[in-house]
Design an enzyme around this catalytic site. Sequence first.
Site, mmCIF file in Angstrom:
data_model
loop_
_atom_site.group_PDB
_atom_site.id
_atom_site.type_symbol
_atom_site.label_atom_id
_atom_site.label_comp_id
_atom_site.label_asym_id
_atom_site.label_seq_id
_atom_site.Cartn_x
_atom_site.Cartn_y
_atom_site.Cartn_z
ATOM 1 N N ASN A 114 0.847 -1.191 0.000
ATOM 2 C CA ASN A 114 0.000 0.000 0.000
ATOM 3 C C ASN A 114 0.881 1.239 0.000
ATOM 4 O O ASN A 114 1.998 1.208 0.504
ATOM 5 C CB ASN A 114 -0.867 -0.002 1.280
ATOM 6 C CG ASN A 114 -1.779 1.207 1.364
ATOM 7 O OD1 ASN A 114 -2.429 1.590 0.381
ATOM 8 N ND2 ASN A 114 -1.826 1.842 2.530
ATOM 9 N N HIS A 116 0.954 5.148 1.430
ATOM 10 C CA HIS A 116 0.279 5.990 2.417
ATOM 11 C C HIS A 116 0.946 7.368 2.416
ATOM 12 O O HIS A 116 2.172 7.468 2.422
ATOM 13 C CB HIS A 116 0.390 5.340 3.801
ATOM 14 C CG HIS A 116 -0.282 6.159 4.858
ATOM 15 N ND1 HIS A 116 -1.651 6.193 5.007
ATOM 16 C CD2 HIS A 116 0.223 7.007 5.782
ATOM 17 C CE1 HIS A 116 -1.961 7.023 5.987
ATOM 18 N NE2 HIS A 116 -0.847 7.524 6.480
ATOM 19 N N ASP A 152 -2.350 0.777 8.239
ATOM 20 C CA ASP A 152 -1.120 1.504 7.895
ATOM 21 C C ASP A 152 0.057 1.096 8.782
ATOM 22 O O ASP A 152 0.969 1.887 9.023
ATOM 23 C CB ASP A 152 -1.343 3.033 7.967
ATOM 24 C CG ASP A 152 -2.461 3.481 7.030
ATOM 25 O OD1 ASP A 152 -2.569 2.924 5.927
ATOM 26 O OD2 ASP A 152 -3.244 4.367 7.419
#
Length: 225
Positions: A114, A116, A152
């Site tokens: 991911n 972020h 996260d």
Amino acid sequence: MTAGATGRRPTAVLISGRGSNLQALIEAASHADYPAEIVLVLSNEPDAAGLGRAEAVGIPTRVVPHRDYADRAAFEAALTACLQEAGADLVCLAGFMRILTEGFVAQWEGRLINIHPSLLPAFPGLDTHARALEAGVKLHGCSVHLVSSELDGGPIIGQAAVPVLPDDDEATLAARVLAAEHRLYPLCLKLLAEDGFEAQGRRLRLRNAATETAQLLNPDPDSGT
Ligand code: GRF
């Protein structure tokens, strides 16, 4: 490690909106020597602008509208079916706005990443640029990380730092971070696809030590970018 027919790792990108990070990945993967190939772009939002970016270059797209499913498990089963049908080996979240369950994350352990918009572990969650301004930090940036069941919170693959300038507002800071995201994400996907890594707790080490410093992108103090 699974390689596609072209010898590059088949990669799916999951989006919910604009898709500018998707665009950066598409551009990187358009080079024959890039070690990942984008085989599917999947959105949970039918109107996501990023779908058009994939269609424009002939990358297959799928829409899995989360609202059509009774619960998260059913939604994720549909995601998994699409990913399997496309033969995806790696999955990149690029502005994908659904929380994924522990079961889904475990299924893709070490292969799901991911981006972020903060220097994690600072500012997990939403509104990162406003929170960075409020906190008065002088460096902000973005992180690409392995996805774990903690929001996260997975091991960090790479980070890019940008300065926070005195006259910044949320929009100017977001734009500076976004430009860094577009450099960082293709770099980190490349490191994952070609080198792989080992994680000890949250600490992640690339298998190829020669590329380890490539995990860091730093601000250029002269250009202010
Ligand atoms: C980016 O800022 C990314 O870091 C965050 O969501 C935003 C997505 O933007 N996860 P885009 O759709 O890639 O343009």
